[in-house]
Scaffold this motif. Structure first.
Motif, PDB file in Angstrom:
ATOM      1  N   GLN A 186      -0.531   0.318  -3.785  1.00  0.00           N
ATOM      2  CA  GLN A 186       0.128   1.310  -2.933  1.00  0.00           C
ATOM      3  C   GLN A 186       0.469   0.674  -1.592  1.00  0.00           C
ATOM      4  O   GLN A 186      -0.217  -0.241  -1.137  1.00  0.00           O
ATOM      5  CB  GLN A 186      -0.778   2.529  -2.708  1.00  0.00           C
ATOM      6  CG  GLN A 186      -1.205   3.223  -3.990  1.00  0.00           C
ATOM      7  CD  GLN A 186      -2.194   4.328  -3.704  1.00  0.00           C
ATOM      8  OE1 GLN A 186      -1.846   5.355  -3.144  1.00  0.00           O
ATOM      9  NE2 GLN A 186      -3.438   4.113  -4.079  1.00  0.00           N
ATOM     10  N   ALA A 187       1.532   1.155  -0.967  1.00  0.00           N
ATOM     11  CA  ALA A 187       1.930   0.597   0.327  1.00  0.00           C
ATOM     12  C   ALA A 187       2.862   1.558   1.041  1.00  0.00           C
ATOM     13  O   ALA A 187       3.647   2.269   0.405  1.00  0.00           O
ATOM     14  CB  ALA A 187       2.614  -0.754   0.145  1.00  0.00           C
ATOM     15  N   THR A 188       2.772   1.578   2.364  1.00  0.00           N
ATOM     16  CA  THR A 188       3.742   2.302   3.170  1.00  0.00           C
ATOM     17  C   THR A 188       4.978   1.415   3.331  1.00  0.00           C
ATOM     18  O   THR A 188       4.906   0.200   3.145  1.00  0.00           O
ATOM     19  CB  THR A 188       3.178   2.627   4.564  1.00  0.00           C
ATOM     20  OG1 THR A 188       2.853   1.386   5.224  1.00  0.00           O
ATOM     21  CG2 THR A 188       1.925   3.474   4.467  1.00  0.00           C
ATOM     22  N   PRO A 189       6.128   1.996   3.691  1.00  0.00           N
ATOM     23  CA  PRO A 189       7.292   1.156   3.990  1.00  0.00           C
ATOM     24  C   PRO A 189       7.009   0.284   5.218  1.00  0.00           C
ATOM     25  O   PRO A 189       6.199   0.644   6.069  1.00  0.00           O
ATOM     26  CB  PRO A 189       8.402   2.180   4.280  1.00  0.00           C
ATOM     27  CG  PRO A 189       7.925   3.464   3.692  1.00  0.00           C
ATOM     28  CD  PRO A 189       6.437   3.437   3.779  1.00  0.00           C
ATOM     29  N   SER A 202       6.825  -6.650  12.107  1.00  0.00           N
ATOM     30  CA  SER A 202       6.777  -5.352  11.439  1.00  0.00           C
ATOM     31  C   SER A 202       5.483  -5.290  10.633  1.00  0.00           C
ATOM     32  O   SER A 202       4.882  -6.319  10.329  1.00  0.00           O
ATOM     33  CB  SER A 202       7.997  -5.145  10.534  1.00  0.00           C
ATOM     34  OG  SER A 202       8.036  -6.115   9.512  1.00  0.00           O
ATOM     35  N   SER A 203       5.050  -4.095  10.293  1.00  0.00           N
ATOM     36  CA  SER A 203       3.760  -3.944   9.618  1.00  0.00           C
ATOM     37  C   SER A 203       3.816  -2.833   8.582  1.00  0.00           C
ATOM     38  O   SER A 203       4.750  -2.021   8.557  1.00  0.00           O
ATOM     39  CB  SER A 203       2.654  -3.657  10.645  1.00  0.00           C
ATOM     40  OG  SER A 203       2.922  -2.440  11.320  1.00  0.00           O
ATOM     41  N   ARG A 204       2.823  -2.810   7.737  1.00  0.00           N
ATOM     42  CA  ARG A 204       2.667  -1.751   6.752  1.00  0.00           C
ATOM     43  C   ARG A 204       1.182  -1.657   6.391  1.00  0.00           C
ATOM     44  O   ARG A 204       0.386  -2.530   6.765  1.00  0.00           O
ATOM     45  CB  ARG A 204       3.482  -2.034   5.494  1.00  0.00           C
ATOM     46  CG  ARG A 204       2.984  -3.218   4.679  1.00  0.00           C
ATOM     47  CD  ARG A 204       3.766  -3.376   3.395  1.00  0.00           C
ATOM     48  NE  ARG A 204       3.298  -4.521   2.604  1.00  0.00           N
ATOM     49  CZ  ARG A 204       3.771  -4.854   1.419  1.00  0.00           C
ATOM     50  NH1 ARG A 204       4.749  -4.129   0.885  1.00  0.00           N
ATOM     51  NH2 ARG A 204       3.288  -5.898   0.767  1.00  0.00           N
ATOM     52  N   MET A 214      -7.254  -0.481   1.496  1.00  0.00           N
ATOM     53  CA  MET A 214      -6.123  -0.224   2.370  1.00  0.00           C
ATOM     54  C   MET A 214      -6.290  -1.008   3.675  1.00  0.00           C
ATOM     55  O   MET A 214      -7.235  -0.785   4.425  1.00  0.00           O
ATOM     56  CB  MET A 214      -6.008   1.272   2.679  1.00  0.00           C
ATOM     57  CG  MET A 214      -5.382   2.065   1.548  1.00  0.00           C
ATOM     58  SD  MET A 214      -3.656   1.614   1.293  1.00  0.00           S
ATOM     59  CE  MET A 214      -3.180   2.822   0.062  1.00  0.00           C
ATOM     60  N   LYS A 215      -5.393  -1.959   3.918  1.00  0.00           N
ATOM     61  CA  LYS A 215      -5.459  -2.770   5.122  1.00  0.00           C
ATOM     62  C   LYS A 215      -4.071  -2.898   5.741  1.00  0.00           C
ATOM     63  O   LYS A 215      -3.061  -2.785   5.050  1.00  0.00           O
ATOM     64  CB  LYS A 215      -6.005  -4.167   4.807  1.00  0.00           C
ATOM     65  CG  LYS A 215      -7.467  -4.184   4.388  1.00  0.00           C
ATOM     66  CD  LYS A 215      -7.956  -5.604   4.161  1.00  0.00           C
ATOM     67  CE  LYS A 215      -9.423  -5.635   3.780  1.00  0.00           C
ATOM     68  NZ  LYS A 215      -9.903  -7.027   3.573  1.00  0.00           N
ATOM     69  N   LYS A 216      -4.047  -3.149   7.042  1.00  0.00           N
ATOM     70  CA  LYS A 216      -2.775  -3.349   7.735  1.00  0.00           C
ATOM     71  C   LYS A 216      -2.298  -4.777   7.518  1.00  0.00           C
ATOM     72  O   LYS A 216      -3.062  -5.727   7.682  1.00  0.00           O
ATOM     73  CB  LYS A 216      -2.940  -3.081   9.233  1.00  0.00           C
ATOM     74  CG  LYS A 216      -1.617  -2.978   9.987  1.00  0.00           C
ATOM     75  CD  LYS A 216      -1.839  -2.482  11.411  1.00  0.00           C
ATOM     76  CE  LYS A 216      -0.516  -2.259  12.125  1.00  0.00           C
ATOM     77  NZ  LYS A 216      -0.698  -1.732  13.485  1.00  0.00           N
ATOM     78  N   GLU A 217      -1.039  -4.917   7.127  1.00  0.00           N
ATOM     79  CA  GLU A 217      -0.439  -6.220   6.871  1.00  0.00           C
ATOM     80  C   GLU A 217       0.744  -6.411   7.814  1.00  0.00           C
ATOM     81  O   GLU A 217       1.520  -5.480   8.029  1.00  0.00           O
ATOM     82  CB  GLU A 217       0.020  -6.292   5.412  1.00  0.00           C
ATOM     83  CG  GLU A 217       0.626  -7.615   5.014  1.00  0.00           C
ATOM     84  CD  GLU A 217       1.089  -7.622   3.565  1.00  0.00           C
ATOM     85  OE1 GLU A 217       1.282  -8.706   3.005  1.00  0.00           O
ATOM     86  OE2 GLU A 217       1.271  -6.518   2.991  1.00  0.00           O
ATOM     87  N   LYS A 218       0.874  -7.599   8.394  1.00  0.00           N
ATOM     88  CA  LYS A 218       1.959  -7.869   9.332  1.00  0.00           C
ATOM     89  C   LYS A 218       2.836  -9.005   8.826  1.00  0.00           C
ATOM     90  O   LYS A 218       2.381  -9.866   8.072  1.00  0.00           O
ATOM     91  CB  LYS A 218       1.391  -8.235  10.709  1.00  0.00           C
ATOM     92  CG  LYS A 218       0.659  -7.102  11.401  1.00  0.00           C
ATOM     93  CD  LYS A 218       0.179  -7.523  12.778  1.00  0.00           C
ATOM     94  CE  LYS A 218      -0.550  -6.389  13.484  1.00  0.00           C
ATOM     95  NZ  LYS A 218      -1.006  -6.787  14.844  1.00  0.00           N
ATOM     96  N   ARG A 219       4.088  -8.999   9.243  1.00  0.00           N
ATOM     97  CA  ARG A 219       5.004 -10.091   8.924  1.00  0.00           C
ATOM     98  C   ARG A 219       5.973 -10.271  10.087  1.00  0.00           C
ATOM     99  O   ARG A 219       6.196  -9.345  10.880  1.00  0.00           O
ATOM    100  CB  ARG A 219       5.788  -9.786   7.646  1.00  0.00           C
ATOM    101  CG  ARG A 219       6.794  -8.645   7.810  1.00  0.00           C
ATOM    102  CD  ARG A 219       7.604  -8.425   6.554  1.00  0.00           C
ATOM    103  NE  ARG A 219       8.579  -7.345   6.752  1.00  0.00           N
ATOM    104  CZ  ARG A 219       9.395  -6.896   5.808  1.00  0.00           C
ATOM    105  NH1 ARG A 219       9.345  -7.422   4.590  1.00  0.00           N
ATOM    106  NH2 ARG A 219      10.259  -5.925   6.066  1.00  0.00           N
ATOM    107  N   LEU A 220       6.526 -11.455  10.194  1.00  0.00           N
ATOM    108  CA  LEU A 220       7.553 -11.719  11.193  1.00  0.00           C
ATOM    109  C   LEU A 220       8.894 -11.192  10.691  1.00  0.00           C
ATOM    110  O   LEU A 220       9.140 -11.143   9.479  1.00  0.00           O
ATOM    111  CB  LEU A 220       7.656 -13.219  11.474  1.00  0.00           C
ATOM    112  CG  LEU A 220       6.404 -13.906  12.033  1.00  0.00           C
ATOM    113  CD1 LEU A 220       6.664 -15.395  12.235  1.00  0.00           C
ATOM    114  CD2 LEU A 220       5.959 -13.264  13.340  1.00  0.00           C
ATOM    115  N   CYS A 221       9.757 -10.814  11.623  1.00  0.00           N
ATOM    116  CA  CYS A 221      11.100 -10.372  11.277  1.00  0.00           C
ATOM    117  C   CYS A 221      12.080 -10.912  12.319  1.00  0.00           C
ATOM    118  O   CYS A 221      11.725 -11.061  13.498  1.00  0.00           O
ATOM    119  CB  CYS A 221      11.180  -8.850  11.198  1.00  0.00           C
ATOM    120  SG  CYS A 221      10.367  -7.981  12.570  1.00  0.00           S
TER     121      CYS A 221
END
Length: 328
Positions: A186-189, A202-204, A214-221
């Motif tokens: 499962q994941a949020t947008p 950005s994160s989800r 359920m953990k917060k994941e970050k990525r560069l954009c």
């Protein structure tokens, strides 16, 4: 063994008020409780058992700790001179700002119908608003039992259904659902990029990890480079009002927090329009980039690699964490 303390204990011979001992060793713990959404599961103040943390305004003591993830502490000021039982209160800290509205530290608010949020020391945390979905469940509309359509569930079953619905709410679903090693992914947008130009984040929230938590994941954009006179540097086809994507003439190293990538990249960026439309990423994939820092070694980040963009009239501020929410 000293005799058990009774309410209204008198001061000892030294004049000190004796506090009641609330911790007992060795530890004897009940089953781990299921905390309601938004309440932290923490170890008690005795260092023994997992408990649901006390919330603002609730009584606390040496064992019953206040929720540390919400900036709460146990205020014993009203229990002088014993200082045995207190009330959970918020630490004095800065408030939060969301879409131009200021919220005080510890304030609960609901920016829309889907989420309830809490401001804690400049950070906003949100949980989905629970919507009962009992239709089709073992508790709803059982023929021949009591009155037609009457629920036969007890309070415990209702709570169990509420907990299950929360974990499987559409806000956390990433369709199509995938089962990976007995974990329903499962994941949020992804949130909008934090910057309209240059490298942002950005994160989800997702459970796509080894522990299925359920953990917060970050990525560069990187939506657009910070160029002046963007319209003059991007050629819009004749007869068109938008150029959805473009690339820089040469591959370049990316710079983030004073560190640069070890490789050069020729990224695809979202373009511009002559009218009031804005161009946003439509399709992308995830890559891993490695940065090299002067005299400090290397680190890696996941990054969104844009493959196509779409130009639309719905444009939102890059920091609006609710811009992509839709009523389910």
């Amino acid at each position: 063994h000293s005799p058990p303390e009774q309410p209204g204990d008198k001061p000892s011979e030294t004049g000190e008020v004796q506090r009641k001992e609330v911790c007992r060793w060795p530890c004897r713990c009940p089953p781990v409780p299921a905390c309601t959404p938004g309440v932290s599961l923490v170890k008690d103040g005795c260092g023994c058992c997992k408990v649901c943390a006390k919330q603002a305004g609730e009584p606390c003591n040496e064992a019953d700790v206040c929720d540390p993830h919400k900036g709460l502490y146990c205020d014993y000021s009203e229990d002088e001179p014993r200082y045995e039982t207190g009330i959970c209160a918020y630490l004095v800290a800065v408030g939060c700002e969301l879409n131009g509205v200021y919220y005080a530290n510890g304030q609960t608010f609901q920016p829309n119908r889907l989420y309830k949020c809490l401001c804690v020391s400049g950070t906003i945390g949100c949980t989905p608003v629970f919507t009962p979905r009992l239709a089709g469940s073992p508790c709803a509309k059982v023929p021949g039992r009591k009155k037609p359509g009457q629920s036969i569930c007890g309070l415990g079953q209702h709570k169990q259904l509420q907990s299950t619905n929360y974990r499987l709410m559409s806000a956390y679903r990433s369709l199509p659902l995938v089962l990976k090693k007995n974990c329903l992914i499962q994941a949020t947008p992804w949130t909008p990029c934090s910057r309209t130009c240059g490298i942002g984040i950005s994160s989800r929230v997702t459970n796509d990890n080894r522990k299925c938590e359920m953990k917060k994941e970050k990525r560069l954009c990187f939506i657009q480079p910070c160029l002046t006179n963007m319209l003059k540097k991007i050629k819009i086809p004749k007869g068109k009002t938008c150029q959805p994507t473009f690339q820089l003439p040469t591959a370049e190293k990316l710079v983030f927090s004073g560190c640069s990538t070890t490789q050069r990249y020729k990224l695809t960026f979202c373009g511009v329009c002559l009218d009031k439309r804005c161009c946003i990423p439509n399709k992308s994939k995830m890559i891993t980039v490695q940065f090299e820092c002067p005299n400090e070694g290397f680190f890696r980040w996941k990054m969104m690699w844009i493959t196509s963009c779409v130009c639309q009239r719905i444009c939102s501020a890059p920091g609006d964490i609710f811009s992509q929410l839709k009523l389910l």
